[in-house]
Design an enzyme around this catalytic site. Sequence first.
Site, PDB file in Angstrom:
ATOM      1  N   GLU A  19      -9.767  -0.822   5.193  1.00 42.76           N
ATOM      2  CA  GLU A  19     -10.351  -0.466   6.488  1.00 42.76           C
ATOM      3  C   GLU A  19     -11.619  -1.298   6.746  1.00 42.76           C
ATOM      4  O   GLU A  19     -12.131  -1.951   5.820  1.00 42.76           O
ATOM      5  CB  GLU A  19     -10.688   1.027   6.497  1.00 42.76           C
ATOM      6  CG  GLU A  19      -9.491   1.946   6.270  1.00 42.76           C
ATOM      7  CD  GLU A  19      -8.602   2.096   7.511  1.00 42.76           C
ATOM      8  OE1 GLU A  19      -8.748   1.308   8.475  1.00 42.76           O
ATOM      9  OE2 GLU A  19      -7.751   3.008   7.495  1.00 42.76           O
ATOM     10  N   ASP A  46       0.851  -1.194   0.000  1.00 41.43           N
ATOM     11  CA  ASP A  46       0.000   0.000   0.000  1.00 41.43           C
ATOM     12  C   ASP A  46       0.885   1.242   0.000  1.00 41.43           C
ATOM     13  O   ASP A  46       2.095   1.154   0.234  1.00 41.43           O
ATOM     14  CB  ASP A  46      -0.971  -0.008   1.192  1.00 41.43           C
ATOM     15  CG  ASP A  46      -0.299  -0.201   2.549  1.00 41.43           C
ATOM     16  OD1 ASP A  46       0.943  -0.156   2.617  1.00 41.43           O
ATOM     17  OD2 ASP A  46      -1.014  -0.399   3.537  1.00 41.43           O
ATOM     18  N   HIS A  56      -7.478  -3.400  10.229  1.00 43.35           N
ATOM     19  CA  HIS A  56      -7.247  -3.227   8.789  1.00 43.35           C
ATOM     20  C   HIS A  56      -6.049  -4.048   8.322  1.00 43.35           C
ATOM     21  O   HIS A  56      -5.131  -4.332   9.086  1.00 43.35           O
ATOM     22  CB  HIS A  56      -7.145  -1.750   8.385  1.00 43.35           C
ATOM     23  CG  HIS A  56      -5.927  -1.011   8.822  1.00 43.35           C
ATOM     24  ND1 HIS A  56      -5.976   0.293   9.259  1.00 43.35           N
ATOM     25  CD2 HIS A  56      -4.621  -1.360   8.873  1.00 43.35           C
ATOM     26  CE1 HIS A  56      -4.755   0.702   9.540  1.00 43.35           C
ATOM     27  NE2 HIS A  56      -3.917  -0.285   9.324  1.00 43.35           N
ATOM     28  N   ASN A  76      -7.596  -1.261  14.167  1.00 43.15           N
ATOM     29  CA  ASN A  76      -9.014  -1.533  13.890  1.00 43.15           C
ATOM     30  C   ASN A  76      -9.171  -2.790  13.032  1.00 43.15           C
ATOM     31  O   ASN A  76     -10.236  -3.039  12.490  1.00 43.15           O
ATOM     32  CB  ASN A  76      -9.664  -0.326  13.204  1.00 43.15           C
ATOM     33  CG  ASN A  76      -8.996   0.015  11.876  1.00 43.15           C
ATOM     34  OD1 ASN A  76      -8.059  -0.670  11.451  1.00 43.15           O
ATOM     35  ND2 ASN A  76      -9.474   1.058  11.218  1.00 43.15           N
TER      36      ASN A  76
HETATM   37  C1  GLP Z   1      -0.666   0.973   8.649  1.00 47.40           C
HETATM   38  C2  GLP Z   1      -0.436   0.297   7.280  1.00 47.40           C
HETATM   39  C3  GLP Z   1      -0.554  -1.173   7.374  1.00 47.40           C
HETATM   40  C4  GLP Z   1       0.214  -1.603   8.602  1.00 47.40           C
HETATM   41  C5  GLP Z   1      -0.575  -1.235   9.819  1.00 47.40           C
HETATM   42  C6  GLP Z   1       0.105  -1.510  11.148  1.00 47.40           C
HETATM   43  O1  GLP Z   1      -1.677   1.919   8.573  1.00 47.40           O
HETATM   44  N1  GLP Z   1      -1.279   0.784   6.218  1.00 47.40           N
HETATM   45  O2  GLP Z   1      -0.077  -1.792   6.197  1.00 47.40           O
HETATM   46  O3  GLP Z   1       0.432  -2.972   8.564  1.00 47.40           O
HETATM   47  O4  GLP Z   1      -1.026   0.109   9.734  1.00 47.40           O
HETATM   48  O5  GLP Z   1       1.155  -0.640  11.387  1.00 47.40           O
HETATM   49  P1  GLP Z   1       2.215  -0.872  12.537  1.00 47.40           P
HETATM   50  O6  GLP Z   1       2.988  -2.083  12.165  1.00 47.40           O
HETATM   51  O7  GLP Z   1       3.074   0.371  12.528  1.00 47.40           O
HETATM   52  O8  GLP Z   1       1.457  -1.060  13.805  1.00 47.40           O
END
Ligand code: GLP
Length: 234
Positions: free
Chosen positions: A139, A66, A134, A132
């Site tokens: 989302e 992404d 995702h 949440n």
């Molecule tokens: C972000 C990204 C995701 C990621 C997630 C968790 O918003 N879009 O791809 O895996 O949230 O992030 P983190 O590993 O920093 O907790």
Amino acid sequence: MSAVRRVVIAAGDAWVDAVATALLDRLAAAPDLRMCLATGSTPLPVYDRAARSPESFAQASVLLLDEFGGLPADEPASCDCVLRDHLVDRVPLAEYRSIDPDADDLAAELRSIDTWIDGGGIDLAVLGLGRNGHLGMNEPGSPPDGRTARVDLAPTTIEGAQRYFEGRAHPKWGVTVGLRDLLAAREVWVLATGAAKADIVVASVDRPATTDVPASLLRNHPECTWWLDDPADS
Ligand code: GLP
């Protein structure tokens, strides 16, 4: 038939070592692995560790999961820059495919990502977990049959992303590989560490699958491994 595997490892180096070793094992078994890789913060130490064996990646392909939209071109916290810093610029790869959410012809950019996926599928999706539930930028409420798309971020995701951007940018949208192709990956790993992820891990792994918690849709995936550290499993 659901085959969710929950692998729980002590937090810190042991967790990083276990996941990085498993990744290198996959590459040894299938050097031309087609991977879709998340950024966020959780997988980065795994990439750092795996990148110490650069030769393992020489025949592999990577698709970025992404990307945030509307960022300055030199923004160091873009998903592309982060993945390059921790892995892509450190190892030889057969192919690296990033995502350009600000392409003049966004529809063509989205199609070309789908074409990349259609060219052999995703062998291994390495995903993080949003608070949440995702996956990527899919989302709650995202369609399970959705493909690569421009998406709006949830308010909590916008707020949470500020730990990456430190005030330089406030992205409210992005482009993500869709749930259809993540759920269709031959193997999926979800990486989650820290006590702050414990509640959403339970909602994703131990409760019925619902589009309100996108990660819970992986309950029906035939080859899904949850790599948790012990605080995330608490
Ligand atoms: C972000 C990204 C995701 C990621 C997630 C968790 O918003 N879009 O791809 O895996 O949230 O992030 P983190 O590993 O920093 O907790």
